[in-house]
Every structure is written in C-alpha cells, then in structure tokens.
Design a protein around this motif. Structure first.
Motif, PDB file in Angstrom:
ATOM      1  N   GLY A  60       3.089   6.640   1.919  1.00 41.36           N
ATOM      2  CA  GLY A  60       3.573   6.522   0.320  1.00 41.36           C
ATOM      3  C   GLY A  60       3.155   7.919  -0.173  1.00 41.36           C
ATOM      4  N   GLN A  61       1.951   7.956  -0.289  1.00 39.05           N
ATOM      5  CA  GLN A  61       1.775   9.562  -0.598  1.00 39.05           C
ATOM      6  C   GLN A  61       2.793  10.647  -0.464  1.00 39.05           C
ATOM      7  OE1 GLN A  61      -2.484  10.512  -1.482  1.00 39.05           O
ATOM      8  NE2 GLN A  61      -3.009  12.389  -1.085  1.00 39.05           N
TER       9      GLN A  61
ATOM     10  N   PHE B 129       0.961  -1.068  -0.354  1.00 37.54           N
ATOM     11  CA  PHE B 129       0.100   0.037  -0.546  1.00 37.54           C
ATOM     12  C   PHE B 129       1.087   1.186   0.178  1.00 37.54           C
ATOM     13  CE2 PHE B 129      -4.606  -0.999   0.555  1.00 37.54           C
ATOM     14  CZ  PHE B 129      -4.255  -2.552   0.485  1.00 37.54           C
ATOM     15  N   LEU B 130       2.570   1.381   0.795  1.00 39.96           N
ATOM     16  CA  LEU B 130       3.091   2.632   0.403  1.00 39.96           C
ATOM     17  C   LEU B 130       3.135   2.635  -1.032  1.00 39.96           C
ATOM     18  CD1 LEU B 130       5.635   1.001   3.093  1.00 39.96           C
ATOM     19  CD2 LEU B 130       4.095   3.771   2.844  1.00 39.96           C
ATOM     20  N   GLY B 131       3.560   1.701  -1.393  1.00 41.43           N
ATOM     21  CA  GLY B 131       3.762   1.776  -3.677  1.00 41.43           C
ATOM     22  C   GLY B 131       2.236   2.342  -4.166  1.00 41.43           C
ATOM     23  N   ILE B 132       0.924   1.801  -3.802  1.00 42.29           N
ATOM     24  CA  ILE B 132       0.090   2.089  -4.188  1.00 42.29           C
ATOM     25  C   ILE B 132      -0.139   4.084  -3.539  1.00 42.29           C
ATOM     26  CG2 ILE B 132      -2.444   2.141  -4.151  1.00 42.29           C
ATOM     27  CD1 ILE B 132      -2.562  -0.594  -3.838  1.00 42.29           C
TER      28      ILE B 132
ATOM     29  N   MET C 150       6.601   4.624 -10.341  1.00 43.77           N
ATOM     30  CA  MET C 150       7.236   3.811 -10.737  1.00 43.77           C
ATOM     31  C   MET C 150       8.358   3.533 -10.302  1.00 43.77           C
ATOM     32  SD  MET C 150      10.535   3.719 -14.140  1.00 43.77           S
ATOM     33  CE  MET C 150      11.280   4.772 -13.505  1.00 43.77           C
ATOM     34  N   GLY C 151       9.145   3.737  -9.180  1.00 47.70           N
ATOM     35  CA  GLY C 151       9.984   3.893  -8.531  1.00 47.70           C
ATOM     36  C   GLY C 151       8.891   2.770  -7.225  1.00 47.70           C
ATOM     37  N   GLY C 152       7.821   3.411  -6.843  1.00 42.62           N
ATOM     38  CA  GLY C 152       7.355   2.705  -5.309  1.00 42.62           C
ATOM     39  C   GLY C 152       7.301   1.601  -6.010  1.00 42.62           C
TER      40      GLY C 152
END
Length: 428
Positions: free
Chosen positions: A364-365, A238-241, A389-391
């Motif tokens: 993450g946001q 969810f951090l990536g999201i 992309m990186g996240g």
C-alpha cells in the motif's frame, strides 16, 4: 521445562495485564533490544530513497517510482520469508537476508549518485526491497511463542505497535537530517549499515526463536496463512494503512519544500508517528470490553475520516494537527489486526501471517508513493494527500462488507468462550 512467563496464567487472568508485567516475561529482553536495533532502519528506507533519487533526478515522480519498486518487491517476498522462517528458523532467513540487503542498498546508492538511468535504479531497488529483514513479524512470533494464550498477548501487540511507531518517529527524523545536513546518500548508507549490524545481533538470539513447524501434516494443512479468510480481510485493511504512510511521506516532503522549509519534513512526519505511538501506548494500557472485530471497525472508520481531511491543509500548523489525529487513528487498527492474527491463524503459520500484513502495508505504501508522486508533479502541492483518503475509504468499505470473516472459527483444541460459537470474549 521452566515457565516462560514469570506470573502464572491464573494470576494473569485475574489482574489487568500491563506493560510492566509483559516486560517481566522471562527472556523477553534478549530479543527486544536487538530486535529494536534491527527494525530501526526499516523506517528510514523509503524516505531515504525518495530524498536521494529526488535530489539526483529532480523528480518526485521518479523518486516515488523507485521507492515503490522497493515496497512492491518487499510485499511480494515478505510472506515467503515468513514461511521460510516458520519452517527453517528465523536465523536461517535473517543472516543471508541482511547481507543481501546491505549490498543492494549500497549498490542503489552508488547508481543514483552516478546518474544511472532509471531502469538501473529499478533493478537495484528490487533486491533491496525483497531482502528487507522482517524483524517486526519475527519479534511478534517470539512473543506468541512465549505467551501462547496469555491475556498479555494484546498488551504485547500494543507494545510492538508502540515500538514500531517509535522507530517511525526516530527514523524519518534521522533520514531527513542525514540527507539534508550531511549528504543526500547518507540516509541510505546508514540504513544499510544499521540493518546489517542489528539484523546479525537479532539473529544471534537463538534461544527465543519459535520452534519450526517440522510436522509434515501441519505443513500440508496450513501450507499458507493466506488460506485463512480473515487474514485476507486484514490484508486489505493494512493496504489502506500503507496508503497513509506512503502518501504522507511523499506529500509532506513536497509540501515542506514548496514552503521553503524542507527540514520540517521529518518534524511533521515525526508528529504523525508520535500520534500513532501515543495512541498505541493507550491501547495497550486499557482493559478493553469490546470485541476486537468491533474495535477494528470503529478505529478504521476514525482513520478514514481523519485521512480524508489531509488534502485541505494550507499551513504547516494545520497539517501537523491533522497528521497527529491521523497517527492516533492508525495504532488501534494495527494493534487490533495483529491481535486477531493470534486468534485466526495456527501457531505454525503466524510469522507468515504477520509478514503478509507487513507486506500489505509495504505494498500500500509503494502504490501510494507512486501515485502521490505523480499527483505532486502534475497537480498542486499537497495533491498527494488525496491518496490516503482514497486508500482508507476503499479499505473501510471492504472491512464493513467482510467483517464477519474476522470471527475466529472454533477449533477442536480450543474451548469456546462464547455462546453458539460466537467470537471469543476479548481478554485484553
């Protein structure tokens, strides 16, 4: 005690769960309508801060940093808010929370309009984020209390994702329209007012809030949902999201301004959110055969691939198409992640677990807004798209390495549905 679901469990198990069946759940509308009103401002907050602070300071870096302070404080405080709601009831947390949030948001607005120093904006941003009402997790917890082990739980997760994404269609459009056509401060002022009114209306629905975890032994055994290994894996995903949401917000604003069409910002972000909403509707309508762990890996891989192409966009039309695909890739991951919480986490800690995931998206946001803002200031227009992309790529690598932790453990009160205690068969 009367059944909380209008259809019997046997009937639900033999027919494909659908949205109509879900919405006929007794008492559902009493929390759905005020819950929708209360969560609507959440989609306006970050963008309203970015547009206001960028207008008063002239820097996307400063705007992103202030918005990031809001997101970080929300991510840090949200799990504790969820834990308090599990123990003392949702109303006890919501009422003071919305009051503090409205006051803090208005204070941040006044400081920005009066050219206050950056440190003062940070000081106001922290309580603004810390007091964001966690209405989405609270609604999901109410569904869990209503449906328990019903096959409708996955449908409910999809419905909530669709509701969230609908707010992210309306919210950015509303925030952009208010900040560009009315006044740069109008977005944040409206967000504070809607949060106060919607939050108090939702808090008034006492009859559907879950029971508190009053059992001391249960508190000691499940002191925190973070102790569940699968929850920690979901937090990373969810951090990536969240990196997608944050990177898109700043980068779309910078891109549309660079082409002289700032009003397109809300439209492009709305297309991105609409893709998320449409795929969420589809996810809830499909009778899935694959296990949720496998669906999460496949859906997240699609997200990483599509997010990795955003930085190549050179036109608004291409960016709209890619944004739509990215949005369509997010909903399956969100829905499956929330569905897994029902299998991984005891009922007395689920609100906290949901807030950990919501907080992870916010964190993450926040990180993405900060980094993307710096990239937009220092590099080319659209460089902030490198952040999604990186996240997502880093989160996908983590998910692939630790996906075995998403298999629910067998519990003494649960009958194993598979063989050799493997993952239960999906009932969505």
């Amino acid at each position: 005690m009367a059944s909380t679901v209008t259809t019997s469990k046997d009937s639900a198990a033999t027919s494909r769960p659908g949205y109509g069946q879900l919405l006929r759940t007794r008492g559902a509308w009493t929390f759905l309508l005020p819950g929708f009103a209360a969560r609507q401002p959440f989609a306006m907050l970050t963008l309203s801060i970015v547009l206001l602070v960028q207008h008063t300071t002239g820097s996307y870096g400063a705007a992103g940093a202030v918005a990031a302070a809001t997101g970080v404080s929300m991510a840090l405080f949200a799990p504790y808010s969820g834990r308090l709601a599990d123990r003392h009831g949702q109303r006890a947390v919501l009422v003071p929370g919305v009051l503090v949030h409205a006051l803090s948001g208005l204070t941040l607005t006044a400081l920005a309009l009066n050219d206050a120093p950056l440190w003062a904006l940070f000081a106001a941003a922290v309580p603004t984020g810390a007091s964001v009402p966690q209405v989405g997790p609270m609604v999901r917890a109410r569904w869990g209390a209503k449906l328990k082990d019903s096959p409708l739980m996955t449908t409910a997760a999809a419905f909530e994702s669709v509701t969230d994404e609908f707010t992210f269609v309306v919210g950015p459009l509303l925030a952009t329209a208010l900040c560009t056509a009315v006044d740069p401060a109008a977005g944040l002022v409206t967000e504070a007012a809607l949060t106060l009114i919607g939050g108090l209306l939702f808090a008034a629905q006492r009859g559907t809030q879950p029971k508190t975890s009053a059992d001391g032994r249960e508190r000691a055994e499940h002191a925190s949902a973070l102790r569940v290994p699968g929850v920690r894996v979901l937090i990373v995903t969810f951090l990536g999201i969240g990196s997608v949401f944050g990177g898109m917000q700043v980068s779309l604003a910078a891109f549309t301004e660079s082409i002289g069409e700032p009003g397109l910002n809300g439209v492009l972000y709305g297309i991105f959110a609409a893709g998320n909403m449409v795929s969420g509707i589809a996810c809830g309508a499909i009778a899935w055969k694959a296990a949720p762990q496998r669906r999460l890996v496949i859906g997240y891989a699609a997200l990483a691939v599509t997010a990795s192409a955003l930085w190549t966009s050179q036109s608004a039309l291409l960016l709209a198409g890619l944004g739509l695909l990215v949005g369509m890739s997010i909903a399956p991951s969100l829905i499956t992640g929330y569905t897994l919480v029902e299998d991984l986490v005891p009922a007395g800690a689920r609100t906290e677990a949901f807030t950990w995931l919501t907080g992870a998206v916010a964190l993450g946001q926040a990180a993405a807004v900060t980094i993307a803002g710096q990239l937009e200031d220092r590099l080319w227009d659209g460089a902030g798209f490198l952040v999604p992309m990186g996240g997502t790529v880093l989160a996908l690598v983590t998910l692939l390495a630790l996906r075995s932790r998403l298999v629910p453990p067998s519990r003494g009160r649960t009958v194993a549905r598979g063989v050799d205690h493997r993952a239960p068969a999906a009932v969505d």
